[in-house]
Design a protein around this motif. Structure first.
Motif, short mmCIF file in Angstrom:
data_model
loop_
_atom_site.label_atom_id
_atom_site.label_comp_id
_atom_site.label_asym_id
_atom_site.label_seq_id
_atom_site.Cartn_x
_atom_site.Cartn_y
_atom_site.Cartn_z
N ILE A 28 -3.41 -3.06 -14.00
CA ILE A 28 -2.24 -2.16 -14.03
C ILE A 28 -2.68 -0.73 -13.67
O ILE A 28 -2.00 -0.02 -12.93
N ILE A 31 -5.22 0.15 -11.77
CA ILE A 31 -5.50 0.25 -10.33
C ILE A 31 -4.20 0.37 -9.54
O ILE A 31 -4.05 1.24 -8.69
N VAL A 32 -3.25 -0.49 -9.89
CA VAL A 32 -1.95 -0.46 -9.18
C VAL A 32 -1.28 0.91 -9.40
O VAL A 32 -0.78 1.53 -8.46
N VAL A 34 -3.04 3.56 -7.40
CA VAL A 34 -2.71 3.44 -5.97
C VAL A 34 -1.36 4.13 -5.70
O VAL A 34 -1.24 4.93 -4.76
#
Lengths: 219, 277
Positions: free
Chosen positions: B31, B33-34, B37
């Motif tokens: 979560i 990392i997303v 991003v």
């Protein structure tokens, strides 16, 4: 899926549709071999094939969306590597036991692939918000799914005889599966757009030597 | 994988909390990392929008500068015509007034001679104005001749040593391109003469692929690319803005730098080759 296909007919997404069809067919086979004609060996073989098909399609779907040719080449190696692991695992593991190594390898490769996918998105896709694209939600869904189940699969190898673990395994696995499917449903609402690839804002070629201006074979 | 549960149900030890922590950790990581991003990409998009806005602002400054330059040029021509050509022709008219016929023959000849001289002067003045608008050497003989001519004139004045060398200019550029390049060179040379206190200016030309390169070397005080960009964004440096707008029209690029030895400055002009053939 019909509605999904009707609204989204991009070439790259076709890989994803074929993946869904193949996966559903193999899942049907799993149900059949588990409950209607209980043949454990065939059932486990079906699971192995399903994992292989899943990784192959997802691999090609995401590779098709990569922008770096070297990365495309590099990630294509994953498939033959995974086939080798699957074959080895099938040979060494008992035919009546599930080969967790194959599932762990699949999760690992997918996490690696998706991690790179997000890295590339940060690097190149700077034209429009990422969350407006279908592929982002698909990648996000699988990333959460594989990340959530990674430790579970590692433990499943040593604790498969524990009924409490089995129960918790199902709860955790199903929860992540539901989350993945819900996120995939969100992907349905976004239209696939072809955004331009990043622009090179480099300056003039300053590497041109002064000698270039002074020595010319044509002059 | 949904049906992976083992059939062997021998009870063993409880579930390791490490597994739950690991799973939770992996989930948080995914979560995170997303989320990162999305956050990072939004930041980059915002930055790009800001960059685009600044670029538009720069375009506006260039456009204003170009309009201002055009107006200044018109004013200069108007002033030349009004202050120089106008009085000259008016004086000539005075010599050739109606009383001319009533004058003595010697006086008539004197008046006609004076009028002729003044008209010659006016012709020369108008020719100079016309030449400043479009150098005849450039029009008739091309960029190479016009540039060499310009550099010879500068060198001839004795103020500094100027030379130009065209290595590969067998095929001429389009007339409009030649004029733009000539104006850029003129502006660069003017700036060097005005601000740099240089002892020499040397211009060289060469081709590489479908690009044509011009490089000006001088040993005076110059500017580097960052200063050029800065001046381009400021209200100062009208001449540099004109260079920038002309380069934009040419679809070319310019680069200001100092030689690593710090003995001279280099200005490289890169333009796509569009030959007149």
């Amino acid at each position: 899926m019909g509605l999904f296909y009707k609204n989204n007919k991009s070439e790259k997404l076709k890989v994803f549709y074929i993946y869904i069809i193949c996966n559903s067919t193999l899942l049907g086979g799993e149900l059949l071999l588990k409950y209607i004609f209980p043949l454990r060996e065939l059932y486990l073989l079906n699971v192995r094939v399903q994992l292989l098909v899943e990784l192959s399609f997802l691999l090609f779907y995401f590779i098709a969306n990569f922008q770096t040719p070297s990365a495309k080449k590099f990630f294509k190696i994953i498939l033959p590597l995974f086939i080798v692991i699957t074959t080895y695992d099938y040979i060494v593991t008992s035919k009546t036991k599930f080969g967790a190594d194959q599932a762990i390898a699949e999760s690992f490769f997918m996490l690696l692939l998706l991690f790179y996918f997000f890295f590339e998105k940060i690097k190149y896709d700077v034209q429009a918000p990422l969350y407006e694209s279908k592929i982002f939600w698909i990648a996000g869904a699988f990333f959460i799914f594989f990340a959530g189940n990674f430790f579970l699969l590692i433990y499943s190898k040593s604790m498969s005889n524990n009924p409490v673990f089995k129960q918790q395994y199902l709860t955790i696995y199903n929860s992540f599966n539901i989350i993945k499917n819900l996120i995939l449903c969100i992907a349905l609402y976004f239209k696939e757009t072809n955004k331009p690839i990043s622009t090179n804002y480099g300056g003039i070629d300053t590497s041109i030597e002064d000698t270039f201006f002074f020595n010319n074979p044509n002059s | 994988m949904f049906f992976l549960q083992a059939t062997d149900t021998t009870p063993s030890t409880g579930i390791s909390p490490l597994m739950f922590l690991g799973t939770l950790g992996m989930l948080m990581l995914a979560i995170g990392i997303v989320g990162f991003v999305i956050y990072h990409q939004r930041k980059v998009i915002r930055y790009n929008h800001e960059l685009k806005r600044l670029e538009e602002e720069k375009q506006q400054i260039l456009l204003n500068a170009s309009i201002r330059f055009q107006e200044e040029e018109r004013n200069r021509i108007a002033a030349d015509l009004h202050d120089d050509a106008g009085p000259l022709l008016a004086t000539a008219r005075l010599y050739l007034n109606e009383n001319l016929v009533n004058q003595e023959k010697s006086q008539q000849l004197q008046s006609i001679y004076s009028a002729k001289q003044i008209i010659d002067e006016a012709i020369l003045l108008i020719r100079n104005i016309s030449h400043s608008l479009m150098p005849p050497t450039l029009k008739n003989f091309g960029l190479e001749s016009a540039t060499t001519d310009l550099f010879q004139k500068i060198s001839g004045s004795g103020s500094l040593n100027a030379s130009a060398r065209f290595h590969d200019y067998r095929v001429r550029l389009k007339v409009e391109q030649e004029l733009l390049v000539f104006r850029i060179i003129q502006e660069l040379v003017n700036n060097i003469m005005k601000h740099s206190n240089a002892g020499f200016i040397h211009l060289t030309q060469n081709n590489s692929g479908n690009k044509m390169y011009f490089r000006v070397h001088h040993d005076g005080t110059g500017i580097v690319q960052t200063e050029f960009e800065k001046l381009n964004h400021s209200a100062l440096g009208l001449g540099l803005k004109n260079i920038a707008s002309r380069i934009r029209v040419l679809n070319g690029r310019i680069f200001f730098e100092i030689d690593p030895s710090h003995t001279y400055f280099k200005i490289t002009l890169e333009i796509p080759r569009e030959t007149s053939l």
